[in-house]
Design a protein around this motif. Structure first.
Motif, PDB file in Angstrom:
ATOM      1  N   UNK A  88       0.823  -1.219   0.000  1.00  0.00           N
ATOM      2  CA  UNK A  88       0.000   0.000   0.000  1.00  0.00           C
ATOM      3  C   UNK A  88       0.859   1.273   0.000  1.00  0.00           C
ATOM      4  N   UNK A  89       1.907   1.253  -0.808  1.00  0.00           N
ATOM      5  CA  UNK A  89       2.704   2.460  -1.036  1.00  0.00           C
ATOM      6  C   UNK A  89       2.378   2.969  -2.431  1.00  0.00           C
ATOM      7  N   UNK A  90       2.694   4.251  -2.739  1.00  0.00           N
ATOM      8  CA  UNK A  90       2.442   4.757  -4.095  1.00  0.00           C
ATOM      9  C   UNK A  90       3.162   3.908  -5.138  1.00  0.00           C
ATOM     10  N   UNK A  91       2.459   3.581  -6.214  1.00  0.00           N
ATOM     11  CA  UNK A  91       3.010   2.683  -7.233  1.00  0.00           C
ATOM     12  C   UNK A  91       3.427   3.404  -8.512  1.00  0.00           C
ATOM     13  N   UNK A  92       3.292   4.711  -8.546  1.00  0.00           N
ATOM     14  CA  UNK A  92       3.655   5.420  -9.779  1.00  0.00           C
ATOM     15  C   UNK A  92       5.173   5.595  -9.863  1.00  0.00           C
ATOM     16  N   UNK A  93       5.714   5.663 -11.083  1.00  0.00           N
ATOM     17  CA  UNK A  93       7.165   5.879 -11.225  1.00  0.00           C
ATOM     18  C   UNK A  93       7.581   7.280 -10.793  1.00  0.00           C
ATOM     19  N   UNK A  94       8.737   7.379 -10.153  1.00  0.00           N
ATOM     20  CA  UNK A  94       9.313   8.659  -9.722  1.00  0.00           C
ATOM     21  C   UNK A  94      10.670   8.803 -10.403  1.00  0.00           C
ATOM     22  N   UNK A  95      10.774   9.624 -11.442  1.00  0.00           N
ATOM     23  CA  UNK A  95      12.019   9.723 -12.212  1.00  0.00           C
ATOM     24  C   UNK A  95      13.245  10.042 -11.362  1.00  0.00           C
ATOM     25  N   UNK A  96      13.088  10.853 -10.321  1.00  0.00           N
ATOM     26  CA  UNK A  96      14.230  11.220  -9.480  1.00  0.00           C
ATOM     27  C   UNK A  96      14.845   9.990  -8.819  1.00  0.00           C
ATOM     28  N   UNK A  97      14.014   9.105  -8.292  1.00  0.00           N
ATOM     29  CA  UNK A  97      14.523   7.907  -7.636  1.00  0.00           C
ATOM     30  C   UNK A  97      15.094   6.911  -8.642  1.00  0.00           C
ATOM     31  N   UNK A  98      14.462   6.832  -9.808  1.00  0.00           N
ATOM     32  CA  UNK A  98      14.984   5.929 -10.841  1.00  0.00           C
ATOM     33  C   UNK A  98      16.366   6.392 -11.294  1.00  0.00           C
ATOM     34  N   UNK A  99      16.559   7.700 -11.444  1.00  0.00           N
ATOM     35  CA  UNK A  99      17.887   8.209 -11.829  1.00  0.00           C
ATOM     36  C   UNK A  99      18.921   7.914 -10.755  1.00  0.00           C
ATOM     37  N   UNK A 100      18.526   8.020  -9.488  1.00  0.00           N
ATOM     38  CA  UNK A 100      19.468   7.725  -8.402  1.00  0.00           C
ATOM     39  C   UNK A 100      19.886   6.255  -8.423  1.00  0.00           C
ATOM     40  N   UNK A 101      18.928   5.370  -8.701  1.00  0.00           N
ATOM     41  CA  UNK A 101      19.257   3.949  -8.794  1.00  0.00           C
ATOM     42  C   UNK A 101      20.189   3.677  -9.966  1.00  0.00           C
ATOM     43  N   UNK A 102      19.983   4.359 -11.067  1.00  0.00           N
ATOM     44  CA  UNK A 102      20.859   4.190 -12.219  1.00  0.00           C
ATOM     45  C   UNK A 102      22.275   4.672 -11.925  1.00  0.00           C
ATOM     46  N   UNK A 103      22.400   5.693 -11.081  1.00  0.00           N
ATOM     47  CA  UNK A 103      23.729   6.189 -10.719  1.00  0.00           C
ATOM     48  C   UNK A 103      24.541   5.133  -9.997  1.00  0.00           C
ATOM     49  N   UNK A 104      23.943   4.481  -9.015  1.00  0.00           N
ATOM     50  CA  UNK A 104      24.625   3.391  -8.317  1.00  0.00           C
ATOM     51  C   UNK A 104      24.812   2.196  -9.239  1.00  0.00           C
ATOM     52  N   UNK A 105      23.819   1.990 -10.107  1.00  0.00           N
ATOM     53  CA  UNK A 105      23.888   0.855 -11.010  1.00  0.00           C
ATOM     54  C   UNK A 105      25.021   0.944 -12.007  1.00  0.00           C
ATOM     55  N   UNK A 106      25.467   2.143 -12.344  1.00  0.00           N
ATOM     56  CA  UNK A 106      26.536   2.303 -13.342  1.00  0.00           C
ATOM     57  C   UNK A 106      27.782   1.515 -12.954  1.00  0.00           C
TER      58      UNK A 106
END
Length: 432
Positions: free
Chosen positions: A212-230
């Motif tokens: 029961x948390x918001x399920x919509x995409x948040x571009x800011x958090x996705x970009x942060x994950x991609x930064x660590x993912x690099x």
């Protein structure tokens, strides 16, 4: 009774279910190898090639699990569970997008890449036939990675175990039916793989909805994950370069050599993930401790998990030394393949204690978010050890023995790197 964070009880409460999750996929691959192996050397070589290509694509994106665990664990340690679960939502959106891209590109590139690695011929054709079907499971594999990542971060490793075992268990029953009874052969194993991956992914999505948390995409958090993912992607590319080189050299040696390499490599992958269960516990606990500002606890945990990894590695060496005459025959009856296996087997056995330490400390450093160091250490070890020795083995006709000497050198170089880094303490940075 309150359990002290980092106690043996808490480490193993996380590690044992994680072991089930980590072991489920390679155990299923071992079943798959055994089922296909009885079709003959060519289908086994095709599975080796197609399976390696698929696993290289998915392993390149392991930041969806390991990176998500690192970020989620710090938030969980700081008492922000809702924010921690939201990291899982964003990782799942990322998994869907990347998985669809992998599916499309994989269909376009399957034939040229397979022929680049194995040359034109029946081995490449068999590998492509398997891979084109298996690629439909790529989005599902990535969703499962993201689900494992956020659940490990909030120190829930029991539900992922149920989800993965259910999918793989159903598919393990389906696999021999499709391959041998229905008569689909090698392609039947690929269909069974996709079935398992779809069941597991659906269960992880259901778990997110229940939070029961918001399920919509948040571009800011996705970009942060991609930064660590690099950094984690670059690290994984070094692994891919090494293991693809090994398969390519084995394929150019003989069909029997590539079949033997497939069997021993799958056992290696299975035991690597067994040992990595401690690393998963360390990653979750280290991230939580640093998120809560307890750097001394994180440092103590690092060496505690290292001791466990060493002991388990020694035990595995003994077990697989004893099984030398028995285990390979479960996977194939081809005389040529069985004759090649000893060239890799004993190095595989001797590497287990080293692997136990390396994988444990990898988990500690991943939990701390020290991805940049792990990237550099892995790339340097691959370029100095694994890759040159593998290709020298082709030039000088060292065969399967040369390939596994390359892997051994790679592991020893990584051992020195992670031990020195852990001793330095520079990775123990506190805060969210």
């Amino acid at each position: 009774m309150t359990v002290r964070a980092g106690s043996a009880r808490q480490v193993f409460a996380l590690a044992v279910p994680a072991l089930g999750v980590l072991a489920a996929e390679p155990l299923y691959v071992l079943v798959d190898t055994a089922v296909v192996g009885h079709l003959g050397a060519l289908p086994l070589a095709g599975l080796a090639l197609g399976g390696l290509l698929f696993s290289q694509v998915s392993s390149a994106l392991t930041f969806l699990s390991y990176g998500t665990t690192s970020r989620t664990a710090r938030l969980h340690g700081a008492g922000r569970r809702g924010d921690a679960v939201e990291e899982g939502v964003q990782a799942t959106w990322l998994a869907v997008g990347v998985g669809l891209a992998v599916l499309v590109l994989g269909q376009l590139l399957a034939t040229p890449v397979a022929q680049l690695l194995a040359g034109k011929g029946p081995v490449a054709d068999a590998g492509v036939s398997w891979l084109r079907i298996a690629l439909f499971g790529a989005p599902m594999v990535l969703i499962t990675m993201a689900g494992n990542g956020w659940m490990r971060g909030v120190q829930d490793t029991k539900r992922p175990l149920v989800y993965v075992l259910l999918g793989n268990g159903l598919s393990a029953v389906l696999n021999p039916i499709l391959v041998h009874v229905v008569g689909w052969g090698l392609e039947g194993s690929a269909v069974a793989n996709v079935f398992a991956q779809t069941v597991a992914a659906a269960l992880f999505v259901y778990a997110l909805v229940k939070e029961k948390v918001p399920l919509k995409p948040v571009p800011r958090l996705i970009r942060a994950q991609l930064g660590l993912g690099r950094d984690l992607v670059i690290r994984t590319l070094a692994f891919q370069l090494s293991f693809i080189s090994a398969l390519s050299v084995a394929s150019r040696t003989s069909t029997d050599a590539v079949g033997a390499h497939q069997i021993v490599l799958q056992l290696w992958n299975f035991l690597a993930l067994v040992l990595d269960s401690l690393a998963i516990a360390a990653q979750s606990l280290v991230g939580a401790a640093l998120g809560a500002g307890r750097d001394d606890e994180a440092k103590s945990l690092a060496w505690q998990v290292t001791r466990y990894g060493l002991v388990f590695g020694i035990a595995l060496s003994v077990v697989f030394a004893v099984l030398y005459d028995i285990l390979p025959r479960l996977f194939t009856s081809a005389p040529g393949v069985l004759a090649e296996i000893p060239h890799a087997w004993w190095l595989f056995v001797l590497l287990q204690p080293i692997a136990g330490v390396v994988f444990a400390l990898d988990g500690v450093l991943l939990g701390a978010g020290d991805a940049a160091f792990l990237r550099t250490a892995t790339v340097v070890s691959a370029l100095l050890g694994f890759v040159p020795l593998v290709w020298l083995s082709l030039a000088f006709h060292w065969g399967l023995l040369g390939i596994w000497v390359g892997l051994s050198t790679f592991m020893v170089l990584r051992l020195f790197a992670v031990v020195l880094r852990t001793r330095s303490g520079r990775w123990a940075v506190t805060g969210v």
